[in-house]
Scaffold this active site. Structure first.
Site, short mmCIF file in Angstrom:
data_model
loop_
_atom_site.label_atom_id
_atom_site.label_comp_id
_atom_site.label_asym_id
_atom_site.label_seq_id
_atom_site.Cartn_x
_atom_site.Cartn_y
_atom_site.Cartn_z
N CYS A 11 0.88 -1.29 0.13
CA CYS A 11 0.11 -0.02 0.27
C CYS A 11 0.95 1.28 0.00
CB CYS A 11 -0.91 0.03 1.18
SG CYS A 11 -2.16 -1.27 1.21
N ALA A 12 1.94 1.25 -0.79
CA ALA A 12 2.72 2.64 -1.03
C ALA A 12 2.12 3.76 -1.38
CB ALA A 12 4.06 2.00 -1.85
N SER A 36 -1.85 -5.82 2.49
CA SER A 36 -1.11 -5.23 3.36
C SER A 36 -0.71 -6.10 4.39
CB SER A 36 -1.74 -3.99 3.90
OG SER A 36 -0.96 -3.21 4.67
N LEU A 73 6.42 -2.26 -3.31
CA LEU A 73 7.25 -2.39 -2.27
C LEU A 73 8.91 -1.37 -2.28
CD1 LEU A 73 6.67 -6.02 -1.41
CD2 LEU A 73 5.61 -4.10 -0.44
N LYS A 96 10.71 0.79 -9.87
CA LYS A 96 11.69 1.03 -10.10
C LYS A 96 12.54 1.47 -8.78
CE LYS A 96 9.58 4.29 -11.33
NZ LYS A 96 8.46 4.85 -10.81
N ASP A 174 16.34 5.72 -6.02
CA ASP A 174 15.14 6.30 -5.98
C ASP A 174 15.06 7.37 -7.08
OD1 ASP A 174 12.40 6.91 -4.95
OD2 ASP A 174 13.42 8.98 -3.86
N TYR A 232 12.99 21.33 -6.45
CA TYR A 232 12.61 20.34 -7.42
C TYR A 232 13.36 20.75 -9.07
CZ TYR A 232 9.78 17.13 -10.36
OH TYR A 232 9.54 15.97 -11.18
#
Length: 336
Positions: A11-12, A36, A73, A96, A174, A232
């Site tokens: 449940c990201a 979850s 995940l 990714k 990330d 950003y």
């Protein structure tokens, strides 16, 4: 076309904001269940998206009413649960990086090939039409010599999983994966890492800024910068002997946003307003089509292997520095 029955393994936040809205609105997809580790979280997500709540990832994979799973995940958990999903006979769309080492990439891609299942890494940005426009514009700037890409985001909260090394946190896994994938998209697959740097946060033990220099066999260089300590920015450019092409908002433009492509040649500058596009829905559609396309399945496996090899090469090449309180960096003890 039969509808593709999908379950969600976790449940990201990216599942809530991006992928689940696209999955539930695709006319050829049924979101059947979401899993979850806790019942409360499973019921919360299931209520939002009209599907069944499941407690435990293994319980979801045991369901017979699923053709595929989406895995959002943390990176360090990908290899384990991708293997489990493939062994359960499910096609897999995984966030990714698909896995965090080349060895794991070889393992999961070979398993997918043996089982004749699709394994696809969820980069959505290549599915936006603006990158086709970039490639067309690149034909007007002569011989390309340099690709430059910057992707940075503001610092993450201390509790963010991206600050946890045990979960595969850190900026390379990330945001750094995006410039690496973009370099392949624009320059091709024959990229080699020439050098890299990595700045590590002493409190959390994860890399918070990084850079890499790559080179193609033909001598085109790629200069990549990424990190968590930035305002950003998500932009890339191609620089040729007759001009330059630059794209702003390269990785996550909202689906209603018309992006701008800037082309510089000699004494002229032209800005082209491009059509809006929904890269997340396009990526979902590409996934369900690839399920039934052996050539597409093979191509997705190759992409995972190439991306994992580049990530490993950047890690090996990186000169590591320790972040200091004032924002500067000192060489890490015991590292080149």
């Amino acid at each position: 076309m039969d509808r593709l029955r999908i379950g969600v393994l976790g449940c990201a936040d990216i599942a809530r904001r991006k992928l689940l809205p696209a999955l539930v609105t695709d006319p050829f997809v049924d979101v059947v269940a979401v899993a979850s580790r806790t019942a409360d979280r499973a019921h919360e997500f299931a209520g939002l998206f009209g599907c069944a709540p499941v407690v435990g990832y293994a319980a979801l994979l045991a369901r017979a009413d699923l053709d595929a799973v989406y895995v959002p995940l943390p990176p360090a958990l990908h290899a384990r649960w991708v293997r489990a999903a493939l062994e359960a006979g499910k096609h897999v769309l995984v966030e990714k990086p698909a896995v965090t080492t080349t060895a794991d990439a070889v393992t999961v891609t070979r398993l997918a090939e043996r089982r004749r299942l699709l394994l696809m890494e969820n980069f959505t940005f290549p599915h936006h039409g603006q990158h086709v426009a970039v490639k067309q514009a690149a034909g007007t700037i002569g011989r390309v010599a340099t690709f430059t890409c910057d992707f940075g985001i503001p610092p993450r909260p201390a509790s963010d999983t991206r600050n946890d090394p045990a979960l595969g946190g850190g900026t390379l896994n990330d945001v750094g994966v995006y410039p690496l994938r973009a370099a392949q998209l624009l320059l091709g697959a024959d990229l080699a890492v020439v050098g890299a740097t990595s700045t590590v946060d002493g409190e959390h033990g994860v890399d918070v800024t990084g850079s890499a220099l790559l080179r193609t066999a033909a001598g085109v260089t790629a200069h990549l910068s990424y990190g968590y300590r930035h305002s950003y920015r998500a932009t890339y450019s191609l620089w040729g002997d007759e001009g330059r092409v630059e794209l702003e908002n390269a990785f996550a433009p909202p689906p209603e946003r018309r992006t701008v492509l800037r082309v510089e040649r000699q004494d002229t500058v032209t800005e082209h307003t491009l059509a809006a596009d929904d890269q997340v829905r396009n990526a979902v559609a590409a996934f369900r089509r690839a399920v039934r396309d052996p050539e597409a399945r093979s191509a997705r496996r190759t992409e995972i292997l190439r991306q994992a090899a580049l990530l490993d090469a950047v890690r090996v090449a990186a000169q590591r520095f320790q972040a200091t309180v004032d924002g500067s960096a000192d060489p890490c003890q015991g590292h080149p």
